[in-house]
Each structure stands twice: as C-alpha cells, then as structure tokens.
Design a protein around this motif. Structure first.
Motif, PDB file in Angstrom:
ATOM      1  N   ARG A 227       0.831  -1.214   0.000  1.00 53.80           N
ATOM      2  CA  ARG A 227       0.000   0.000   0.000  1.00 53.80           C
ATOM      3  C   ARG A 227       0.862   1.259   0.000  1.00 53.80           C
ATOM      4  O   ARG A 227       0.546   2.236  -0.674  1.00 53.80           O
TER       5      ARG A 227
ATOM      6  N   ALA B 208       2.211   1.709  -3.452  1.00 54.12           N
ATOM      7  CA  ALA B 208       1.142   2.164  -4.341  1.00 54.12           C
ATOM      8  C   ALA B 208       0.860   3.641  -4.111  1.00 54.12           C
ATOM      9  O   ALA B 208       0.627   4.408  -5.069  1.00 54.12           O
TER      10      ALA B 208
ATOM     11  N   ALA C 146       3.604   5.641  -5.733  1.00 51.80           N
ATOM     12  CA  ALA C 146       3.461   5.598  -7.181  1.00 51.80           C
ATOM     13  C   ALA C 146       2.393   6.596  -7.649  1.00 51.80           C
ATOM     14  O   ALA C 146       2.582   7.321  -8.642  1.00 51.80           O
ATOM     15  N   LYS C 147       1.256   6.633  -6.939  1.00 53.55           N
ATOM     16  CA  LYS C 147       0.186   7.578  -7.291  1.00 53.55           C
ATOM     17  C   LYS C 147       0.664   9.013  -7.120  1.00 53.55           C
ATOM     18  O   LYS C 147       0.349   9.906  -7.909  1.00 53.55           O
TER      19      LYS C 147
END
Length: 172
Positions: A160, A163, A166-167
């Motif tokens: 998480r 992620a 990355a976002k």
C-alpha cells in the motif's frame, strides 16, 4: 419364525451387540407404524439402527457380549437402538422421545458400562464424534489463520505504501 431363522437372528444380533458403541433399550407400546418408520429413518440417517426383537432372543444374543448386564431390561414391548458411534443412538432416541411420549427409555449399555435412563439422557447431550472432530479442527485451524494474517499484514502494508508513492509520483 422357524428354528433356523431364530438361530440366524440371534447370531446377527450377537454380532450387533459386540460391534456397537452404544445400545439403548426402550418400550414402544402404542407407537404407530408410521411413527416407528419415521423413527427408523431418523436413526438410519444419523448412522444407527432400530430393531424390534423378541425378548427371549435378545437375551440369548446378549450372552457373551460386553452388554450382558442389560438382560433384565428386556420385559414387555422393547426395541433396541444401536450405533457404532456411542453418542448417535442415545441422541436420536432422546430426540424422538421428546416428541413421542410413548417411547420410554429403560436404559442401555456402552461397552461394559450399563446405563440408567438418566445416563442415556446425559449421554445424549454430549456432542457426536463428528461434531467433536469439527470443533477440534476449528481449534487447530484458528491459530494458523491468525499467524498467516500477521505474517501477511506487513507485506500488504508495504504494498500500500508503494502504491501511494506511485500515485503521488504520477500526480506530480
């Protein structure tokens, strides 16, 4: 019944008494054929059997078995309920006796132990062998599930976080 049939029946009943985990003896005077068929089908579904035998033949069949102590129960119209699982026969008999007051439990046997009607009732309240296995399996599986969840949790949190970074990078 001819003499040969009687011999065969006594031999068969003797084998039943030797192989059974428990035997329950009850009076059934006044039970209709439909009720008896219903009782037999419930017992068969649970893994037991119900037989009606002449008392004299049942007493002869009991000789030489561990359940020999219940010979004095065979007076009047008696039926024999038995199963390899020691809990099944008492449980089904007691459940059927709750709905049908004409079934009167006289006692029974579990191995060499002679059971009174109260002992049969208390035996009927115990969980069956399959229920005990399911509970034990549940107890064994629960810690393994918790360990797997604890071990997997940090990896999931790490995924998480990656992620989210990355976002954030895509947005910028």
């Amino acid at each position: 019944m001819e003499r040969a049939e009687k011999r065969e029946f006594v031999t068969e009943l003797n084998e039943v008494f030797k192989a059974s985990g428990s035997v329950v003896v009850a009076h059934y005077a006044g039970v209709t054929v439909a009720q008896m068929n219903d009782f037999r089908s419930k017992m068969r579904a649970a893994g037991g059997t119900v037989k009606v035998a002449k008392n004299r033949l049942a007493k002869i069949a009991l000789q030489g078995t561990e359940a020999e102590g219940i010979t004095d129960l065979f007076k009047g119209q008696t039926l024999i309920a038995f199963s390899t699982d020691p809990i099944v026969a008492p449980k089904v008999v007691m459940e059927f006796a709750k709905t049908n007051d004409k079934i009167v439990v006289l006692g029974g046997a579990m191995g060499t132990t002679t059971l009174s009607p109260d002992a049969v009732k208390s035996l009927a309240t115990l969980p069956s062998l399959d229920e005990l296995r399911a509970k034990l399996l549940g107890m064994i599986q629960t810690p393994a599930t918790r360990i797997a969840g604890v071990v997997a949790a940090p990896a999931a949190q790490l995924a998480r976080v990656f992620a989210a970074y990355a976002k954030k990078d895509e947005a910028a």
